[in-house]
Each structure stands twice: as structure tokens, then as C-alpha cells.
Design a protein around this motif. Sequence first.
Motif, mmCIF file in Angstrom:
data_model
loop_
_atom_site.group_PDB
_atom_site.id
_atom_site.type_symbol
_atom_site.label_atom_id
_atom_site.label_comp_id
_atom_site.label_asym_id
_atom_site.label_seq_id
_atom_site.Cartn_x
_atom_site.Cartn_y
_atom_site.Cartn_z
ATOM 1 N N MET A 1 0.848 -1.149 0.000
ATOM 2 C CA MET A 1 0.000 0.000 0.000
ATOM 3 C C MET A 1 0.909 1.232 0.000
ATOM 4 N N LEU A 2 0.587 2.162 -0.855
ATOM 5 C CA LEU A 2 1.375 3.376 -0.974
ATOM 6 C C LEU A 2 0.543 4.540 -0.448
ATOM 7 N N LEU A 3 1.104 5.236 0.522
ATOM 8 C CA LEU A 3 0.458 6.424 1.082
ATOM 9 C C LEU A 3 1.283 7.645 0.700
ATOM 10 N N VAL A 4 0.608 8.631 0.150
ATOM 11 C CA VAL A 4 1.267 9.892 -0.185
ATOM 12 C C VAL A 4 0.567 10.967 0.628
ATOM 13 N N SER A 5 1.327 11.657 1.444
ATOM 14 C CA SER A 5 0.730 12.711 2.272
ATOM 15 C C SER A 5 1.288 14.069 1.851
ATOM 16 N N ASN A 6 0.469 15.064 2.128
ATOM 17 C CA ASN A 6 0.843 16.432 1.797
ATOM 18 C C ASN A 6 0.549 17.284 3.016
ATOM 19 N N GLN A 7 1.475 18.095 3.413
ATOM 20 C CA GLN A 7 1.286 18.907 4.608
ATOM 21 C C GLN A 7 0.496 20.160 4.240
ATOM 22 N N LEU A 8 -0.711 20.238 4.799
ATOM 23 C CA LEU A 8 -1.539 21.411 4.558
ATOM 24 C C LEU A 8 -1.704 22.240 5.833
ATOM 25 N N GLY A 9 -1.772 21.582 6.959
ATOM 26 C CA GLY A 9 -2.010 22.289 8.216
ATOM 27 C C GLY A 9 -0.771 22.304 9.081
ATOM 28 N N PRO A 10 -0.971 22.502 10.400
ATOM 29 C CA PRO A 10 0.154 22.616 11.316
ATOM 30 C C PRO A 10 0.835 21.273 11.621
ATOM 31 N N ARG A 11 0.142 20.151 11.433
ATOM 32 C CA ARG A 11 0.744 18.846 11.748
ATOM 33 C C ARG A 11 1.696 18.456 10.616
ATOM 34 N N PRO A 12 2.969 18.112 10.944
ATOM 35 C CA PRO A 12 3.926 17.744 9.903
ATOM 36 C C PRO A 12 3.541 16.414 9.250
ATOM 37 N N ALA A 13 3.796 16.296 7.947
ATOM 38 C CA ALA A 13 3.464 15.075 7.203
ATOM 39 C C ALA A 13 4.267 13.880 7.717
ATOM 40 N N ASP A 14 5.514 14.103 8.094
ATOM 41 C CA ASP A 14 6.335 13.006 8.612
ATOM 42 C C ASP A 14 5.761 12.448 9.909
ATOM 43 N N ALA A 15 5.279 13.310 10.767
ATOM 44 C CA ALA A 15 4.672 12.862 12.027
ATOM 45 C C ALA A 15 3.405 12.065 11.753
ATOM 46 N N THR A 16 2.645 12.491 10.757
ATOM 47 C CA THR A 16 1.422 11.763 10.399
ATOM 48 C C THR A 16 1.779 10.360 9.907
ATOM 49 N N MET A 17 2.810 10.266 9.080
ATOM 50 C CA MET A 17 3.218 8.941 8.574
ATOM 51 C C MET A 17 3.693 8.049 9.714
ATOM 52 N N GLU A 18 4.431 8.617 10.673
ATOM 53 C CA GLU A 18 4.898 7.821 11.815
ATOM 54 C C GLU A 18 3.722 7.368 12.675
ATOM 55 N N ARG A 19 2.723 8.202 12.816
ATOM 56 C CA ARG A 19 1.528 7.838 13.593
ATOM 57 C C ARG A 19 0.755 6.719 12.896
ATOM 58 N N VAL A 20 0.610 6.808 11.584
ATOM 59 C CA VAL A 20 -0.063 5.745 10.825
ATOM 60 C C VAL A 20 0.734 4.441 10.936
ATOM 61 N N ALA A 21 2.043 4.548 10.871
ATOM 62 C CA ALA A 21 2.892 3.358 10.996
ATOM 63 C C ALA A 21 2.696 2.689 12.353
ATOM 64 N N ALA A 22 2.639 3.481 13.407
ATOM 65 C CA ALA A 22 2.459 2.918 14.747
ATOM 66 C C ALA A 22 1.095 2.240 14.879
ATOM 67 N N LEU A 23 0.052 2.816 14.278
ATOM 68 C CA LEU A 23 -1.299 2.252 14.387
ATOM 69 C C LEU A 23 -1.498 1.007 13.515
ATOM 70 N N THR A 24 -0.725 0.888 12.478
ATOM 71 C CA THR A 24 -0.910 -0.251 11.556
ATOM 72 C C THR A 24 0.212 -1.277 11.648
ATOM 73 N N ARG A 25 0.985 -1.207 12.709
ATOM 74 C CA ARG A 25 2.147 -2.099 12.848
ATOM 75 C C ARG A 25 1.772 -3.576 12.664
ATOM 76 N N HIS A 26 0.646 -4.004 13.169
ATOM 77 C CA HIS A 26 0.241 -5.403 13.077
ATOM 78 C C HIS A 26 -0.024 -5.837 11.623
ATOM 79 N N LEU A 27 -0.225 -4.899 10.727
ATOM 80 C CA LEU A 27 -0.486 -5.219 9.322
ATOM 81 C C LEU A 27 0.783 -5.347 8.487
ATOM 82 N N TRP A 28 1.826 -4.627 8.853
ATOM 83 C CA TRP A 28 3.019 -4.594 8.011
ATOM 84 C C TRP A 28 4.284 -5.152 8.643
ATOM 85 N N GLN A 29 4.312 -5.271 9.971
ATOM 86 C CA GLN A 29 5.556 -5.677 10.626
ATOM 87 C C GLN A 29 5.904 -7.127 10.289
ATOM 88 N N GLY A 30 7.126 -7.338 9.857
ATOM 89 C CA GLY A 30 7.594 -8.675 9.499
ATOM 90 C C GLY A 30 8.170 -9.408 10.694
#
Length: 191
Positions: free
Chosen positions: A1-30
Motif C-alpha cells: 500500500m502506498l500512502l502519499v501525504s501532503n502537509q496542509l495544516g500545522p501537523r507535519p506530514a512526517d509525524a502523520t506517517m509515523e503515527r499511521v505506521a504505529a497504528l498499523t504495525r500489526h499489518l506490516w511488521q515482518g
Amino acid sequence: MLLVSNQLGPRPADATMERVAALTRHLWQGEARTRGGNHHIYDEQIPMVATTLQQLQKHGSAGSAFWRFGRKRHQSLLDAVGNPRREAAEERAYAEDEARAKAYRAEQQRREEQLAAEREARRPVCARCGEKFTDARWKGAAEYPPGPRWFPTLCQKCQALAIQAAEAEEAEQERQEHQEGRGGWLSRFRS
């Protein structure tokens, strides 16, 4: 799955990606594997790859703009989706298996050659001419008991010559006996 984020507001895009990674760890962690190399197995897992529009603009779609969840650095899309350490580990394991198989085949070949050499060393030779027995002659000499016209210590050619000589000798004995019979005790009745 490819996620492309764009920073529009005050929350940094990198932080959003890290948050998504933490929430979906059970789906992708090897599953970590250390046998055969330091790599992960991602069977039945979803490869999660993320990037930002800024990374795509900076590196391009073929550049190191993609981050696979669980990895430390950005990679090209093919490297991010693939598992190069696992592939390298599998290649090493395959090469090791091939080397073991080659060594096994070489050992089997050596053993077969050794057995063949030992068998040849046991192969009997003709008592008359010294020629080695053929496999059929060797087997025949071992299986059949000696008889009046059987010479198990001679090769096929020498046996044929010995049989001819024995037949000639028998014929000569019969001829002599027949001649002795004319001058022998039967001659008394003729007179």
C-alpha cells in the motif's frame, strides 16, 4: 500500500506517517530472521510505503523518496517494496545448498569409483593367458560347479581351447582302444 501525504495544516506530514505506521504495525511488521542472514519475513503482511509530495518533487518517482514502514531510511520504490536482504539471504542459502549437493555428489562419485576399483582388484584372471574375466564369465565361474568340460579358472577362449584339446584326447583314446580291441581278446574268436 502506498500512502502519499501532503502537509496542509500545522501537523507535519512526517509525524502523520509515523503515527499511521504505529497504528498499523500489526499489518506490516515482518518477522525477524537471523538464520541465513539478518532479514525479515513479510509473508501475509501488507507492504506499507509512504512518501510526501515534497519528497516526490525533490527526488522524483524513481528516486529515494519512499519510506517503508519499519525501515530506517528512504529508498526507491522498488527497493522499498522488495526485500533485498531476504533475497540475498535466500541466494546465500541456495548457494550453500548447491555447494553441499555438489560435495555430496562428488563424495558419491568418489565412493562409486572406489567400489569399482575394489571390484576390479578382485576380478579373476585366466590361469593360462592372464586376461581378465568378463563380468559374464566371472559370474558363471562363481555360480556353476566344476564338471568334466568346465574350467572355471580359464577365460572363454582358453576354455574353448581346453575343451578342444580334451575332445581330441578322448578321440585319440577311443581310437587307441578300438585298435587294441582288434588285436586284443576279440581276436581269439576270429581264428
